[in-house]
Design a protein around this motif. Structure first.
Motif, mmCIF file in Angstrom:
data_model
loop_
_atom_site.group_PDB
_atom_site.id
_atom_site.type_symbol
_atom_site.label_atom_id
_atom_site.label_comp_id
_atom_site.label_asym_id
_atom_site.label_seq_id
_atom_site.Cartn_x
_atom_site.Cartn_y
_atom_site.Cartn_z
ATOM 1 N N GLU A 74 0.813 -1.215 0.000
ATOM 2 C CA GLU A 74 0.000 0.000 0.000
ATOM 3 C C GLU A 74 0.846 1.265 0.000
ATOM 4 N N VAL A 75 2.048 1.182 0.543
ATOM 5 C CA VAL A 75 2.919 2.361 0.587
ATOM 6 C C VAL A 75 3.259 2.846 -0.821
ATOM 7 N N GLY A 76 3.119 1.948 -1.814
ATOM 8 C CA GLY A 76 3.418 2.337 -3.186
ATOM 9 C C GLY A 76 2.566 3.494 -3.662
ATOM 10 N N GLN A 77 1.274 3.457 -3.362
ATOM 11 C CA GLN A 77 0.383 4.545 -3.777
ATOM 12 C C GLN A 77 0.793 5.859 -3.105
ATOM 13 N N LYS A 78 1.152 5.763 -1.836
ATOM 14 C CA LYS A 78 1.583 6.961 -1.107
ATOM 15 C C LYS A 78 2.838 7.568 -1.738
ATOM 16 N N LEU A 79 3.777 6.708 -2.131
ATOM 17 C CA LEU A 79 5.010 7.200 -2.743
ATOM 18 C C LEU A 79 4.745 7.821 -4.115
ATOM 19 N N GLU A 80 3.811 7.200 -4.870
ATOM 20 C CA GLU A 80 3.481 7.751 -6.188
ATOM 21 C C GLU A 80 2.843 9.134 -6.058
#
Length: 625
Positions: A74-80
């Protein structure tokens, strides 16, 4: 200095500055310098003009589209989104020859530029070169032949020499590869992608960014439903792999040397949120884990062939508690498979796989081993065979996506070998369904407590320095849980046999210091303390010698190449005291070693081996009966 080698002009520049009175200061300093990682040539930075897409007006729209997508982790969306909030204009040009030619036509006279939107538009506006280009892909050199008239001043102008950033190509893939311009209904059928995957550390500003930006502009829709991301692969020390460093491992080499299944087990078990440290030692660790399952499988094959096992339907309530316990654990594993395969969290499923294999091999099979070599085919033996077969066949089907080759081999022996009507491959089987049995949580809780006690007891035994084959008199459990005794009472015999103790007692309190002074060994955990009496009587020592003798005979059986089911005759020579001990325990020794005869000889038997039992020795010879 135009035209001179960049690496050779530092001294002339220094002298020129000095001669003009412009040199401020001369000193040495260390700094990082770019080196080509392939040919080791020093690189030179230079400033050039590039082409950009202005992104400020699109920022909020792309973020809104990104928020409609799912990301693992889920952290991927935050980083994007963090990248989108801080991004600058998108540089889209490259000073290269190969690549997708940018369709930008710029007038050198009036500085006006225009962007061509399609091949059709280019054909309509071409004033020369179309015949040379027609029939080719829009790449150099063919595209450069086409000229158009400047819409502002009318001069014939050509395309800029730049090619496009590769992420322009990558970003438009959901449209360019699925007939967006020619068959919109076909495109709608396949858009958006259910799932995409890439390594996420560098892709927030590359592919993920490009694909989201393109789809936002084209349709204001997400180009994918779910993105599965993972971090980087590094070597076993956590360093980046490079051929030049000598620490890179080529995939085919590793697969050929170590086996694809071992590598797949390693990958599947890894948390994609963390870097994977890859190397042969890591593969060996992974192989050891799934070889435990293979060893259980080989154990089953060995004994099932001896007894000619055939699968049967034995009701759950007619099976011993140990069988029901492992089947409940199997049901939990099935549920984990559906949940974690379904959400692409395979590493969580593999965590549960390892726990199940550990329970199957280190507890269920250890506790059931004797049930498989009983001389009569009674109901308990049949239940043990059926339970182990169910555990293996179900595990094989659950693990088929992870280790396709080993599971196929096991499936052919376990299933197809006895049922020609079964699917011809494990990969054609349905994934086992959950909900087949109702889990008895009380039984699971009780057995978990038994396993905890055994684990602490083994730690205590290890502290004593005595072999596990040496029986001990007593173990005491100190716990504030007043229901502990009632919970473990049905399993006390298991605990005694596993730890080789004569008695197990539960007490509410104990003077630990006094117990240690009296010869007890103590191991403590937050809610449980184990005390083990390590004082030995002559009777306990003798019993330990008998168990050691059985082990030595089993070693002789193995060294002699005997089959597991072979019956033997034992001849031995010993002094009176040791001979008396062997005779007194003859039935036990014979049962454990499958001996039909236990014969004492006056002389040392031919082909015998001297076995040390404490300070005494016995000469033993065995023969197939």
């Amino acid at each position: 200095f135009t035209g001179q080698d960049a690496a050779a002009v530092s001294t002339p520049i220094h002298r020129a500055l000095e001669s003009k009175g412009l040199l401020y200061k001369t000193e040495d300093y260390k700094h990082a310098y770019p080196i080509c990682w392939r040919c080791k040539t020093q690189l030179l930075f230079r400033l050039v003009d590039e082409w950009f897409i202005h992104m400020d007006e699109l920022r909020k729209e792309i973020i809104a589209v990104t928020e409609q997508t799912g990301w693992i982790p889920e952290v991927g969306q935050k980083l994007e989104i963090e990248w989108l909030n801080n991004m600058r204009d998108w540089m889209i040009s490259k000073k290269r020859y190969w690549g997708l030619a940018l369709p930008i036509y710029r007038c050198a006279d009036c500085d006006f530029f225009d962007v061509i939107g399609s091949r059709e538009e280019l054909r309509e506006r071409a004033v020369e070169g179309w015949e040379e280009f027609d029939g080719h892909t829009p790449h150099r050199p063919w595209i450069d032949a086409v000229k158009i008239a400047c819409p502002k001043c009318g001069k014939t102008i050509g395309r800029i020499p730049d090619v496009g950033n590769p992420w322009l190509d990558a970003g438009i893939v959901p449209y360019s590869t699925m007939r967006y311009n020619t068959d919109r209904s076909y495109w709608e059928k396949w858009f958006p992608a259910d799932w995409i995957s890439e390594s996420f550390p560098g892709q927030f500003r590359n592919w993920f960014y490009a694909i989201l930006a393109m789809s936002t502009v084209m349709e204001n829709r997400p180009p994918f439903k779910l993105m599965f991301g993972y971090r980087l692969m590094k070597d076993e020390r956590g360093e980046e792999m490079h051929k030049s460093k000598g620490n890179s491992i080529e995939f085919n080499e590793a697969a050929e040397k170590e086996g694809a299944d071992a590598m797949r087990w390693l990958y599947a078990s890894h948390n994609p949120e963390q870097d994977l440290w890859f190397g042969y030692n890591k593969i060996h660790d992974a192989r050891r884990q799934f070889l435990v399952l293979w060893n259980v499988y080989e154990f089953f094959l060995t004994y099932s062939r001896i007894d000619r096992f055939e699968s049967s339907d034995i009701p759950l309530d007619r099976r011993p508690e140990l069988d029901r316990w492992i089947l409940f654990r199997l049901e939990e594993l099935i549920r984990s498979a559906h949940q974690n395969y379904g959400r692409f969290s395979v590493h969580l499923f593999m965590r549960d796989v390892n726990h199940f294999i550990d329970a199957l091999s280190r507890w269920y099979l250890r506790r059931s081993r004797r049930r498989f070599w009983k001389s009569t085919d009674d109901s308990d033996k049949a239940a043990a065979f059926q339970t182990l077969w169910e555990c293996l066949t179900t595990s094989v089907k659950l693990l088929a996506p992870v280790i396709p080759f080993a599971t196929e081999a096991m499936y052919q022996e376990l299933v197809r070998g006895n049922d020609s009507e079964a699917p011809v491959s494990v990969h054609l089987c349905e994934l086992p369904e959950a909900g087949g049995i109702e889990i008895d949580q009380e039984l699971l809780s009780a057995m978990d407590k038994v396993l905890e006690i055994v684990e602490l007891g083994q730690a205590a035994r290890s502290k004593t320095g005595l072999k596990v084959r040496q029986p001990l008199a007593e173990m005491r459990l100190v716990s504030p849980d007043r229901g502990l005794l009632e919970k473990i009472l049905p399993y006390v015999t298991m605990i005694q046999e596993e730890l080789n103790v004569k008695s197990v007692r539960v007490v509410e309190s104990e003077d630990v210091e006094k117990a240690v002074a009296e010869g007890w060994t103590v191991v403590e955990r937050t809610e449980l303390t184990v005390l083990l009496d390590k004082r030995l009587t002559d009777e306990l020592v003798r019993e330990g010698q008998v168990r050691d003798l059985v082990r030595q005979i089993q070693v002789l059986r193995k060294d002699s190449g005997l089959e597991i089911s072979d019956r033997i005759r034992i001849r031995y020579a010993a002094d009176e005291a040791l001979a008396g001990l062997i005779a007194a325990n003859g039935d036990y020794i014979a049962e454990e070693t499958l001996a039909l005869e236990l014969l004492r000889t006056a002389a040392t038997p031919e082909n015998s081996k001297a076995v040390k039992l404490g300070s005494e020795s016995v000469h033993i010879a065995i023969d197939r009966a």
